[in-house]
Design a protein around this motif. Sequence first.
Motif, mmCIF file in Angstrom:
data_model
loop_
_atom_site.group_PDB
_atom_site.id
_atom_site.type_symbol
_atom_site.label_atom_id
_atom_site.label_comp_id
_atom_site.label_asym_id
_atom_site.label_seq_id
_atom_site.Cartn_x
_atom_site.Cartn_y
_atom_site.Cartn_z
ATOM 1 N N GLY A 1 -3.441 2.362 -4.095
ATOM 2 C CA GLY A 1 -3.673 3.669 -3.154
ATOM 3 C C GLY A 1 -4.828 3.464 -2.199
ATOM 4 O O GLY A 1 -5.502 2.147 -2.083
ATOM 5 N N TYR A 2 -5.114 4.498 -1.430
ATOM 6 C CA TYR A 2 -6.010 4.394 -0.497
ATOM 7 C C TYR A 2 -7.441 4.253 -0.966
ATOM 8 O O TYR A 2 -8.216 3.430 -0.368
ATOM 9 C CB TYR A 2 -6.037 5.789 0.470
ATOM 10 N N LYS B 1 -1.295 12.617 0.569
ATOM 11 C CA LYS B 1 -0.318 11.814 1.215
ATOM 12 C C LYS B 1 0.908 11.819 0.697
ATOM 13 O O LYS B 1 1.891 12.044 1.056
ATOM 14 C CB LYS B 1 -1.094 10.544 1.529
ATOM 15 N N ASP C 1 -4.654 3.619 -8.089
ATOM 16 C CA ASP C 1 -5.689 3.904 -7.179
ATOM 17 C C ASP C 1 -7.207 4.110 -8.169
ATOM 18 O O ASP C 1 -7.668 4.727 -7.518
ATOM 19 C CB ASP C 1 -5.446 5.354 -6.547
ATOM 20 N N VAL D 1 0.819 7.953 -10.423
ATOM 21 C CA VAL D 1 -0.378 7.337 -9.993
ATOM 22 C C VAL D 1 -1.409 7.223 -10.942
ATOM 23 O O VAL D 1 -1.667 8.407 -11.495
ATOM 24 C CB VAL D 1 -0.941 8.342 -8.692
ATOM 25 N N THR E 1 -4.990 9.631 -1.497
ATOM 26 C CA THR E 1 -3.567 9.188 -1.797
ATOM 27 C C THR E 1 -2.826 10.327 -2.395
ATOM 28 O O THR E 1 -1.274 10.377 -2.202
ATOM 29 C CB THR E 1 -3.817 8.077 -3.009
ATOM 30 N N SER F 1 0.964 -1.229 -0.130
ATOM 31 C CA SER F 1 0.024 0.026 -0.036
ATOM 32 C C SER F 1 0.888 1.069 0.007
ATOM 33 O O SER F 1 1.997 1.134 0.267
ATOM 34 C CB SER F 1 -0.886 -0.043 1.116
ATOM 35 N N VAL F 2 0.360 2.413 -0.124
ATOM 36 C CA VAL F 2 0.930 3.776 -0.101
ATOM 37 C C VAL F 2 1.854 3.721 1.121
ATOM 38 O O VAL F 2 2.796 4.475 1.109
ATOM 39 C CB VAL F 2 0.010 4.885 -0.304
ATOM 40 N N VAL G 1 1.602 3.553 -8.408
ATOM 41 C CA VAL G 1 0.550 3.494 -7.670
ATOM 42 C C VAL G 1 -0.737 3.235 -8.347
ATOM 43 O O VAL G 1 -1.247 4.233 -9.120
ATOM 44 C CB VAL G 1 0.536 4.455 -6.438
#
Length: 398
Positions: A173-174, A48, A148, A20, A45, A7-8, A146
């Motif tokens: 990503g989140y 962050k 997301d 991303v 994301t 994860s991130v 990433v």
Amino acid sequence: MMLNKKSVDDLAVKGKKVLVRCDFNVPLQDGVITDENRIVAALPTIEKLIKEGAKVILCSHMGKPKGEPKPELSLAPVAKRLSEKLAKEVVFAKDDNVVGENAKKAVAQMQDGDVVLLENTRYRKEETKNEENFSKELASLAEIFVNDAFGSSHRAHCSTVGVTKFVKESAVGYLMEKEINFLGNAVNNPERPFVAILGGSKVSDKINVINNLLEKVDTLIIGGGMAYTFAVAKGGKVGKSLLEEDKVEYAKQMMEKAEQKGVKFLIPVDTVITQEFKNDTPFKTVSTMEIPDDWEGLDIGEESRKMFAEAIQNAKTVVWNGPMGVFEFPNFAKGTQAVAEAMAQIDATTIIGGGDSAAAVNQLGYGDKMTHISTGGGASLEFLEGKELPGVVAVDDK
Ligand code: AMP
């Protein structure tokens, strides 16, 4: 559900270039973004990564330009809206070939915490074919990737899958984590009673979803155009309503399966019918099993709305995908409204599987009453089918 993917939070990103993949496929009308939910959902994301001092390079597709530049499908309006949301300049790299001179120059000039957005990845014909050359070009911009873009993760494209092969490290990503946790927990570890509601136009689109959900739910509710195939399977007559004759046998099997498994299987008992497919036309309500020859069902009737709302009231977990009728016509949106309202009123985990149902819930102002509204219609359906999403599988394991 535990997602066994990096994860991130597992990344050291300071000073690194991080590409991303977001899902900025937002609806546009005359160049204006009419629903910014997907942009808002991508912020955690991005924020962050900015905070951690990464150089943040964003990419996404928008619509279906079919492999060539289409100015009306440029991501330029997204760059602008994103700048406002982040209160920070987002440099838009306006290259028709996505990874071109502008992108390379913008990336070379980045300071830690800067943000660059690339042009619509589907301007390139290689994108949807997951061809290596474009995957390599995307990867050449960054050290870390990433993903997301939950809403695009059911497609194996360059920017969701191919690119992972050519970067040093990849993570989810989140938003991706959140979507998978909510949908995964709801389906695989539900608090019971667990009720699923499926609607929309086609049985054939949802065959595997129905089959998979029958293994998990206590009650399955079917509405929308797909319900008539089930009505015919029960011996009903549906006039000129939507019907997939080649799926009648399958519909029978699914209802038998439900009985064997002790799953309550609800289809509409009554239906709002018309003779013309438009909003301003006379309508009346009849039994779903006895729709006259020249009439077609466009919404579930009042009895069905009550019956479905009652089933929803007792639930502790509800998952909904697909409208109950032709909700684009206000006269035939009542069934869809009733389901949204019933879900908004209960104290339970309520999950909207993207697409039309998400739009309906938001339009009705029930958005903040739901536990989770997925940003991905197609992706959440494939998830409900029990499939693994290629865009998730391709990311590095923890
Ligand atoms: P889907 O794309 O399969 O998720 O279906 C969404 C579409 O189904 C919406 O555009 C609805 O208008 C349509 N729909 C829902 N109920 C009916 C119905 N009874 N007759 C025709 N179309 C319907």
